[in-house]
Each structure stands twice: as C-alpha cells, then as structure tokens.
Design a protein around this motif. Structure first.
Motif, PDB file in Angstrom:
ATOM      1  N   ILE A 119       0.838  -1.199   0.000  1.00  0.00           N
ATOM      2  CA  ILE A 119       0.000   0.000   0.000  1.00  0.00           C
ATOM      3  C   ILE A 119       0.869   1.244   0.000  1.00  0.00           C
ATOM      4  O   ILE A 119       0.662   2.176  -0.786  1.00  0.00           O
ATOM      5  N   LEU A 120       1.878   1.269   0.876  1.00  0.00           N
ATOM      6  CA  LEU A 120       2.771   2.413   0.952  1.00  0.00           C
ATOM      7  C   LEU A 120       3.594   2.554  -0.326  1.00  0.00           C
ATOM      8  O   LEU A 120       3.714   3.654  -0.887  1.00  0.00           O
ATOM      9  N   ALA A 121       4.154   1.444  -0.809  1.00  0.00           N
ATOM     10  CA  ALA A 121       4.993   1.487  -2.007  1.00  0.00           C
ATOM     11  C   ALA A 121       4.201   1.976  -3.225  1.00  0.00           C
ATOM     12  O   ALA A 121       4.669   2.822  -3.991  1.00  0.00           O
ATOM     13  N   LYS A 122       2.990   1.463  -3.391  1.00  0.00           N
ATOM     14  CA  LYS A 122       2.166   1.875  -4.532  1.00  0.00           C
ATOM     15  C   LYS A 122       1.746   3.336  -4.411  1.00  0.00           C
ATOM     16  O   LYS A 122       1.666   4.050  -5.422  1.00  0.00           O
ATOM     17  N   ALA A 123       1.475   3.781  -3.184  1.00  0.00           N
ATOM     18  CA  ALA A 123       1.098   5.181  -2.982  1.00  0.00           C
ATOM     19  C   ALA A 123       2.232   6.108  -3.392  1.00  0.00           C
ATOM     20  O   ALA A 123       2.007   7.146  -4.019  1.00  0.00           O
ATOM     21  N   LEU A 124       3.463   5.727  -3.072  1.00  0.00           N
ATOM     22  CA  LEU A 124       4.611   6.538  -3.460  1.00  0.00           C
ATOM     23  C   LEU A 124       4.766   6.577  -4.970  1.00  0.00           C
ATOM     24  O   LEU A 124       5.018   7.633  -5.562  1.00  0.00           O
ATOM     25  N   VAL A 154      11.930   2.156  -5.488  1.00  0.00           N
ATOM     26  CA  VAL A 154      11.314   1.660  -4.260  1.00  0.00           C
ATOM     27  C   VAL A 154      11.170   0.152  -4.375  1.00  0.00           C
ATOM     28  O   VAL A 154      10.602  -0.355  -5.342  1.00  0.00           O
ATOM     29  N   VAL A 155      11.723  -0.573  -3.401  1.00  0.00           N
ATOM     30  CA  VAL A 155      11.612  -2.034  -3.377  1.00  0.00           C
ATOM     31  C   VAL A 155      10.892  -2.449  -2.109  1.00  0.00           C
ATOM     32  O   VAL A 155      11.066  -1.840  -1.060  1.00  0.00           O
ATOM     33  N   GLU A 156      10.039  -3.473  -2.214  1.00  0.00           N
ATOM     34  CA  GLU A 156       9.313  -3.930  -1.024  1.00  0.00           C
ATOM     35  C   GLU A 156       9.205  -5.445  -0.993  1.00  0.00           C
ATOM     36  O   GLU A 156       9.033  -6.094  -2.017  1.00  0.00           O
ATOM     37  N   LEU A 206      11.912  13.310  -1.205  1.00  0.00           N
ATOM     38  CA  LEU A 206      10.810  12.403  -1.510  1.00  0.00           C
ATOM     39  C   LEU A 206       9.763  12.646  -0.426  1.00  0.00           C
ATOM     40  O   LEU A 206       9.838  12.065   0.657  1.00  0.00           O
ATOM     41  N   PRO A 207       8.807  13.539  -0.641  1.00  0.00           N
ATOM     42  CA  PRO A 207       7.868  13.951   0.410  1.00  0.00           C
ATOM     43  C   PRO A 207       6.820  12.884   0.701  1.00  0.00           C
ATOM     44  O   PRO A 207       5.727  12.892   0.154  1.00  0.00           O
ATOM     45  N   ILE A 208       7.157  11.973   1.587  1.00  0.00           N
ATOM     46  CA  ILE A 208       6.260  10.870   1.932  1.00  0.00           C
ATOM     47  C   ILE A 208       4.918  11.386   2.430  1.00  0.00           C
ATOM     48  O   ILE A 208       3.871  10.841   2.130  1.00  0.00           O
ATOM     49  N   GLY A 209       4.941  12.469   3.200  1.00  0.00           N
ATOM     50  CA  GLY A 209       3.712  12.968   3.794  1.00  0.00           C
ATOM     51  C   GLY A 209       2.655  13.357   2.787  1.00  0.00           C
ATOM     52  O   GLY A 209       1.467  13.354   3.098  1.00  0.00           O
ATOM     53  N   GLU A 210       3.048  13.706   1.566  1.00  0.00           N
ATOM     54  CA  GLU A 210       2.086  14.167   0.573  1.00  0.00           C
ATOM     55  C   GLU A 210       1.174  13.053   0.068  1.00  0.00           C
ATOM     56  O   GLU A 210       0.173  13.333  -0.578  1.00  0.00           O
ATOM     57  N   VAL A 211       1.521  11.794   0.326  1.00  0.00           N
ATOM     58  CA  VAL A 211       0.661  10.719  -0.166  1.00  0.00           C
ATOM     59  C   VAL A 211      -0.639  10.657   0.618  1.00  0.00           C
ATOM     60  O   VAL A 211      -1.604  10.034   0.193  1.00  0.00           O
ATOM     61  N   ASP A 239      -3.603   9.916   3.465  1.00  0.00           N
ATOM     62  CA  ASP A 239      -4.102   8.772   4.214  1.00  0.00           C
ATOM     63  C   ASP A 239      -4.025   7.514   3.370  1.00  0.00           C
ATOM     64  O   ASP A 239      -4.527   7.466   2.253  1.00  0.00           O
ATOM     65  N   LEU A 240      -3.403   6.477   3.913  1.00  0.00           N
ATOM     66  CA  LEU A 240      -3.204   5.226   3.181  1.00  0.00           C
ATOM     67  C   LEU A 240      -4.337   4.228   3.420  1.00  0.00           C
ATOM     68  O   LEU A 240      -4.283   3.105   2.931  1.00  0.00           O
TER      69      LEU A 240
END
Length: 216
Positions: free
Chosen positions: A14-19, A87-89, A192-197, A199-200
């Motif tokens: 979920i996080l990786a795809k959001a980024l 990004v790798v997960e 890489l502004p993670i916060g901009e993604v 609510d996950l």
C-alpha cells in the motif's frame, strides 16, 4: 533506493504503490515477490513441508529469493537513470544483504500480528480461494517462526514516521541528511515527500524510518 520491509499483510505494498502513484515520473516500483526462485526447482531456495504434507518452497524464508537476479534488476533501474527513486518492497527486504546494504533509506511497516493474520486469511479466501485452515496450519507450522527470525528483527527501532496510516505531512526524505525534522524543507532535487501521499487507508499501520543499510 528506498527499501520497505514488514510482515505479511502489514501494508508494505500500500505504501509502495502510494509513493509510485504520487510521483509516477520519479519513482519506479520493484516488487521483490517477483524474484522468488521457481517453486518446482527443489535444489534452489529453502524448502518446507506444508500442512498438506507436500514439500514446497518456503515462501517465508529469505533464501528463497534470487538475490542476484533482484540486485541485477535494481542495478538496471539505477543505470537507466529514468527515475529519481527506486522503491523495493518485500517482507524481508531488510534481511537480504544485496538489497538492504545498498538502500539509501529503509522503512519498516508494523501492523499487529492478529490484524496481519486476518488480512492474509481474507486474501487467501477471497483472491486465491484457498482453504483458510491450510493457511492457519502453515502459519503455526512455520510462518510465525519465520517472521520472528527473519522479519521482526529488522524493525521497528527507528523514528516513527506515521501512525494510524497517515504519514506526518511535515516529513520528507533528503539524500543529504536523511529524515528531516518536522517543519524543515528538503531541497526539491533531493526530496521524496512521503507525507504528501496522505491517508493510506490502513489505520492499524505504523511506519518506522530506520538508518541506512542492513540492521546489525
């Protein structure tokens, strides 16, 4: 490179795809699930006996990943130079030396074990149409033990970046100084502004930012 690890069904994808979706031109996503050795080749990877009694590839063991092939794919992505970030997960992305040792940033996604198990069972039933009893028995036979041995030790020991699925909107990653304090802006060319993604949609998830490289 940003490496994301965490238990099965913790919210890594979920996080990786959001980024990747948030910055489609800047981020390339590589799922290390694509680099398991072939299950039908008994002399490669780690083997386990399933609850059904059949010998199979141990999907919860890091030795079942073809690290050389995965590392080659990462190198190819970096060499092409088409993206700012790779990004790798994978659940044990931080347990694989050829991956974790080359990560500029590392993230561990933590979700309570009972929530992860419930999600996994739902996925097995709804998507794979698998008998949930087999999944539960496999979890008790080896899944829980493998998580404790290979996944849990890689985190969470770092700074909490986000909890309740919403990442701190004031936090960004910068190649020069790592996670920036809230309120500090990162240069656009490094950030890489993670916060901009936003609510996950995963209120049970906590995101931990760890140091560079593989945990000792």
């Amino acid at each position: 490179m940003l490496a994301i690890a965490g238990g099965t069904a913790s919210g890594k994808s979920i996080l990786a795809k959001a980024l990747a979706l948030h910055r489609p031109g800047a981020v390339v996503l590589i799922h290390l699930d694509d680099f398991y050795v072939p299950a039908h080749e008994p002399h490669r990877g780690a083997r386990a006996v399933s609850a059904t009694g059949a010998e199979t590839l141990d999907w919860n063991h890091p030795r079942s990943i073809d690290q050389d092939a995965a590392a080659a794919a990462l190198q190819a992505a970096a060499t092409r130079g088409q993206h700012r970030m790779t990004v790798v997960e994978l659940l044990f992305a931080l347990s694989l030396p050829k991956i974790a040792d080359h990560a500029t940033w590392r993230i561990y996604v933590h979700t309570p074990d009972d929530i992860r198990l419930a999600r996994k069972l739902m996925r097995k039933i709804e998507v794979q149409h698998q008998d949930p009893l087999v999944s539960l028995r496999n979890y008790l036979l080896s899944g829980r033990e493998r998580h404790a041995e290979y996944v849990a030790p890689t985190g969470p020991k770092g700074r909490v970046l986000g909890a309740g699925s919403r990442v701190d909107a004031g936090t960004c990653f910068a190649a020069s100084w790592g996670p920036a304090p809230v309120g500090r802006r990162c240069p656009a060319r490094l950030a890489l502004p993670i916060g901009e993604v936003g609510d996950l949609g995963n209120e049970d998830m906590t995101i931990f930012v760890l140091g560079r490289g593989r945990p000792a």
